[in-house]
Design a protein around this motif. Structure first.
Motif: not given
Length: 160
Positions: A50-51, A73, A76-77
């Motif tokens: 991921g991010e 969203t 993702k972090y």
């Protein structure tokens, strides 16, 4: 004409960081300011996808408020903002007419907050204090103490 102000608030979604966020909104933020929430996640090799791998060194790109409010969203972090924090910043953005952005870093909170102060750059920083006793502060170190002594902008520590 006054330059654009960037008010940073160190946020870990704890009661003390929410108190600091509320204090910053009530006492520092004014129309036209950018309120930048600085979130520091533990570093190391915990993140394999991921991010986090994309932004491990420089921190995430600025995340606008609508994306901060979106659970998908933020997953993702690997950050799960609580409903109270989301409500505080959403209300402030509309009532005070400020721009709310989020910047996520991975690593040691002391170093990454100082990095944020310098790289964004911030006009001022507000952060909470966990209220460690003297012995705990000596053993564990104090993030707020380190930041106050090393930041290149005014720092306000809000005690709960």
């Amino acid at each position: 004409m006054e330059a654009e102000r960037r008010i940073g608030v160190a946020v870990d979604f704890s009661p003390c960081s929410k108190a600091a966020l509320k204090w910053a909104i009530d006492n520092v933020a004014r129309k036209g300011d950018h309120l930048i929430l600085i979130v520091v996640r533990p570093g190391g090799d915990l993140y394999e996808h991921g991010e986090m791998q994309l932004w491990a060194v420089s921190g995430s790109p600025f995340i606008p408020l609508p994306e901060f409010c979106d659970a998908h969203t933020m997953n993702k972090y690997e950050v799960q903002p609580d409903a109270e924090t989301v409500d505080i910043v959403t209300t402030a953005a509309s009532q005070k007419e400020i721009t709310v952005l989020v910047k996520i870093y991975w690593g040691d909170a002391r170093e990454k907050i100082i990095e944020a102060v310098d790289n964004i750059p911030l006009s001022s920083l507000v952060m909470g204090n966990r209220g460690l006793g003297k012995l705990q502060r000596v053993i564990m170190g104090s993030v707020s103490n380190y930041v106050v002594n090393n930041a290149h902008c005014p720092v306000t520590v809000v005690k709960t």
